[in-house]
Design an enzyme around this catalytic site. Structure first.
Site, PDB file in Angstrom:
ATOM      1  N   VAL A 140      89.129  35.775  14.092  1.00 22.07           N
ATOM      2  CA  VAL A 140      88.027  36.505  13.478  1.00 22.07           C
ATOM      3  C   VAL A 140      87.158  37.064  14.589  1.00 22.07           C
ATOM      4  CG1 VAL A 140      86.011  36.358  11.985  1.00 22.07           C
ATOM      5  CG2 VAL A 140      88.048  35.022  11.440  1.00 22.07           C
ATOM      6  N   CYS A 141      87.031  38.378  14.620  1.00 23.18           N
ATOM      7  CA  CYS A 141      86.249  39.016  15.671  1.00 23.18           C
ATOM      8  C   CYS A 141      84.883  39.400  15.122  1.00 23.18           C
ATOM      9  CB  CYS A 141      86.985  40.253  16.196  1.00 23.18           C
ATOM     10  SG  CYS A 141      86.183  40.968  17.634  1.00 23.18           S
ATOM     11  N   LEU A 142      83.864  38.739  15.611  1.00 23.52           N
ATOM     12  CA  LEU A 142      82.499  38.956  15.142  1.00 23.52           C
ATOM     13  C   LEU A 142      81.557  38.556  16.265  1.00 23.52           C
ATOM     14  CD1 LEU A 142      81.044  39.783  12.451  1.00 23.52           C
ATOM     15  CD2 LEU A 142      80.789  37.348  12.005  1.00 23.52           C
TER      16      LEU A 142
END
Length: 855
Positions: A690-692
């Protein structure tokens, strides 16, 4: 040799400095007046630079007059140039194929040495000098000799400090053994001479790969410094790579000796193979525009593709999937005519033709070939390395045309060669067949202020790159939020503790309500923060109030969108939004962090903070997020997020495993997405990454990153629901926000939404087959309640409604159906639709109205 690249650099710098000092001493102030006459010419050259578009074979282009139409590949370039020699004489309309470089090898050229392919990073010149006394000698500029230009530097090009015809002063203290005397005799003194030829002498090579049989052991790479005479140049289309301002050698019919000239103007005619299979020849370069960003479901003739299948639920590629070559593409309708590969008597054929949806195809991972790519032959012909390393120069009838290092050109099947992985250091490894390509994945930062592309493989290293949504209006792109979503945020914020800090979207600019009534101003978008004090007893009452407000907001949004029932209606009370369960055996982080966290659980601060997170989640979750925590593992939890209406994710369920690390809250939580091997969003990877920026998977500052004092798990979940799973996820891609409002960007966004909905439907099928533990009841109840609406929405989309416009399976009652979806999307959805009907029916959902094929 004992020299390295730094030695070459330091030598060049010191040599240039000494040359300048000597030239100033020799000419005094006249040096500047000598060069002044060239300044006007250089300015004229600069004027032309901004007007000329240069294309190479393999470039993707579109017509300037139709930027949102079909694209094509450049298959041929005919270039003519205007030249001006050192005497100022102009030569018009010269075919670029007649030009030669000043030296045979330049920086960036590919070279072959034995089985190794490399790229030149630095060049040291080899000069042949004819002295005034008749002696002729060959030098390298790295030797003990000092070369001082006597005549003005006409080129003023740092790549070519020396050129044929240049007068130089050569000074040496002794006659070196490395000096080769061609005629006459030399003594230790300073003499004037004229440079006859310039060529590459010693070059620094970065080795890219080795063409050896795969069963052989590792082969050590050659030394980086090599004599150019020992290397074979590997080049193609060199005649089309000239630019204005380049110096070259040109020989006229009336002259036997080549003369030096500079390119003053270029004029190119380009042949383009369009997606529909037609070729347009002789197009002016000014009529074309380069396409730097292409859609993942754009294909071109002669491209090798693999069939993904209708319902793939893992990231591996089945050997049973068909592969073929593209014959033509309907760019508007997203359909592709493919010739599938077959084998008869061990011979490759492409005799089965079919028109399929672009959404069920992918670029073949083993055959990602483009014109200009360097390749190795799969099976070496008796260690004939020169016949095993080449460059792709074209495609024809499902085969690849390769120009080998020997100069020969042959046609090979795509599986007979393999691609060189330029993103890896191949100096000590052999690149195996079938593992040579991984598409560059893009990681997205929803809060940061920079972006970049990850050039490596998609993995779990959590070294994400991202983009910034800063200064982007909420009304467009990845920052677009529906009115219901923003009001939901507002109602949640009002029910939280009295401590409210900076905005969750603090880096954004917002459009006022007067300009866009669907978007609230910045003050109404609140930040869900953590109060360090224990929550007051009144939280329970606040929770009830918050629930009522949220339901009212959703109902108002439904009335605005055709009175459709809400996709976020609460499920029966037997499935609570927050609950504690046992058995975390299928949790992603159950093994990776358990031991470390168990020791940290005795820390009172860690336990208190986790309990505060639980309390916030128990009382303040919105109606569309569900959480389960584990009695035996305080460090783990699992969350389910429902896709919001108006997005390509509506009615979908998205599951995330979350872990509180031992350093929490000083370190952000770790989050894993249950993808089922499906890529639904630029931020959510097939690998589960998850890229955040809030999770510190991308750099940021201030409230852009995790704040131990105020950031919460609820904030992470809300960001995933509202910012990641948004209306136009295409613009989450790094750098794509610059395309918002542009014809090509919006076209690609529509295509991305279509694919996102198809993948969301596939994820529904996956979840119905493999529900995450403790959420089986949620999945059954959710699809029991929403199954009919999902199928009605599919029918509306197959009827032409754009993705996201159908609420509860029908368009707004006050508007006519919009013919917005492509034929390829309808073809693919028509294949998924009966699978959804069957899966819902197996769960006891009444789908009788959808069983009639005529419906």
């Amino acid at each position: 040799m004992d020299l390295n690249l730094s030695d070459i650099d330091s030598f060049s710098e010191s040599s240039n400095s000494e040359d300048q000092d000597y030239a100033e001493h020799l000419f005094g102030g006249n040096a500047y007046s000598i060069l002044s006459s060239l300044e006007e010419s250089i300015e004229k050259i600069d004027d032309f630079l901004s007007f000329e578009r240069l294309f190479s074979q393999g470039d993707i282009v579109c017509l300037v007059k139709d930027p949102s139409g079909q694209t094509g590949r450049v298959v041929n370039v005919d270039l003519v140039v205007d030249l001006e020699n050192v005497c100022g004489h102009k030569i018009r309309e010269v075919n670029s194929k007649k030009l030669q470089k000043i030296r045979s090898m330049s920086v960036g050229d590919h070279v072959v040495y034995g089985p190794w392919l490399g790229k030149i990073e630095k060049v040291v010149d080899r000069l042949t000098v004819l002295f005034d006394d008749g002696a002729k000698s060959e030098f390298t500029t790295m030797g003990p000799e000092k070369f001082t230009p006597v005549s003005p530097d006409l080129l003023e090009d740092p790549q070519y400090p020396f050129y044929p015809g240049q007068r130089v002063m050569v000074q040496t203290q002794r006659v070196p053994e490395s000096t080769k005397w061609l005629c006459g005799a030399r003594y230790d003194k300073r003499d004037l001479g004229t440079i006859c030829t310039v060529d590459a002498g010693v070059v620094y090579v970065e080795w890219l790969g080795c063409a050896t049989n795969h069963d052989e052991k590792k082969v050590s790479a050659p030394a980086h410094l090599q004599d150019s005479k020992n290397l074979t140049l590997l080049s193609c289309f060199s005649g089309t790579k000239w630019e204005i301002g380049d110096w070259c050698l040109f020989q006229t019919r009336s002259q036997e000796v080549q003369e030096l000239a500079v390119i003053m103007r270029t004029k190119a005619k380009v042949d383009v193979l369009w997606q529909d299979g037609n070729i347009t020849a002789g197009l002016s370069s000014d009529s074309l525009f380069p396409v730097n960003i292409v859609d993942a479901h754009d294909f071109w003739p002669d491209q090798f593709v693999l069939e993904k299948g209708v319902c793939d639920d893992d990231s591996s590629i089945s050997s049973l999937h068909r592969w073929g070559v593209v014959k033509s593409v309907d760019a508007k309708e997203r359909t592709v005519k493919v010739k599938w590969s077959t084998f008869h008597a061990n011979e490759l054929n492409f005799d089965v033709e079919e028109t399929v949806s672009a959404y069920e195809l992918m670029d073949h991972p083993d055959f990602p070939y483009c014109v200009g790519d360097a390749v190795f032959r799969n099976n070496l012909p008796c260690n004939d390395y020169s016949s095993s390393i080449g460059i792709i120069v074209g495609f024809e009838d499902g085969k690849v045309k390769v120009k080998w290092a020997t100069g020969a050109i042959s046609m090979v099947a795509p599986y007979e060669i393999y691609h060189i992985d330029k993103s890896k250091d191949a100096s000590t490894t052999i690149i195996p067949y079938g593992e040579n390509l991984e598409q560059s994945n893009v990681e997205v930062n929803l809060h940061g202020d920079q972006f970049s592309r990850d050039e490596g493989k998609d993995s779990l290293d959590f070294d994400g790159n991202g983009i910034s949504c800063e200064e982007k209006p909420l009304a467009s792109g990845s920052c677009s939020l529906s009115q219901a979503a923003i009001r939901l945020f507002s109602s949640i914020g009002s029910s939280l503790f009295s401590s409210l800090s900076t905005s969750l979207f603090g880096g954004y600019q917002h459009i006022s309500q007067e300009k866009n009534p669907e978007i609230l101003d910045e003050e109404t978008v609140l930040h869900c923060t953590l109060d360090t004090d224990p929550p007051p007893p009144a939280v329970t009452d606040s929770k009830k109030s918050g629930e009522g407000n949220s339901e009212q907001v959703m109902e108002e949004a439904e009335l605005k969108n055709g009175d459709a029932p809400s996709t976020s209606s609460k499920l029966p009370e037997n499935f609570r939004q927050f609950d504690m369960v046992n058995d975390c055996s299928d949790h992603h982080f159950v093994d990776g962090t358990g031991k470390d966290v168990q020791s940290s659980q005795v820390k009172r601060g860690w336990m208190k903070r986790v309990q505060q997170e639980w309390n916030i989640l128990e009382h303040d979750l919105p109606d569309t997020i569900y959480v389960r925590v584990y009695e035996e593992r305080m460090d783990l939890l699992r969350a389910a997020v429902v896709g919001a209406p108006g997005t390509p994710y509506h009615d979908g369920l998205f599951f995330f495993d979350i872990c509180f690390p031992p350093e929490y809250p000083h370190e952000p939580p770790m989050v894993y997405y249950h993808s089922g091997g499906l890529r639904v969003n630029p931020n959510l990877y097939e690998s589960g990454k998850v890229c955040l920026s809030l999770l510190n998977t991308w750099t940021g500052s201030g409230n852009e990153v995790w704040n131990p004092k105020s950031s919460t798990i609820l904030q992470v979940l809300l960001s995933l629901q509202a910012l990641v799973l948004n209306e136009k996820p295409y613009f989450n891609e790094a750098g794509y926000d610059t395309q918002i409002g542009k014809a090509d960007g919006e076209k690609n966004s529509v295509s991305y939404n279509e694919n996102a909905y198809l993948v969301t439907c596939k994820s529904m099928l996956y979840l119905l087959r493999k529900p995450p533990k403790h959420f089986e009841a949620l999945i059954e109840e959710h699809f029991s309640k929403r199954g009919e609406h999902i199928l009605l929405a599919c029918k509306a989309y197959m009827g032409g409604a754009p993705v996201g416009s159908a609420l509860s399976g029908r368009l707004n009652s006050d508007q006519e159906p919009i013919k917005g979806s492509s034929k390829g999307f309808k073809i693919m959805l028509a294949k998924l639709f009966p699978q959804l009907v069957e899966a819902f029916s197996d769960k006891g959902i009444d789908c009788s109205q959808f069983l009639n094929p005529s419906e």
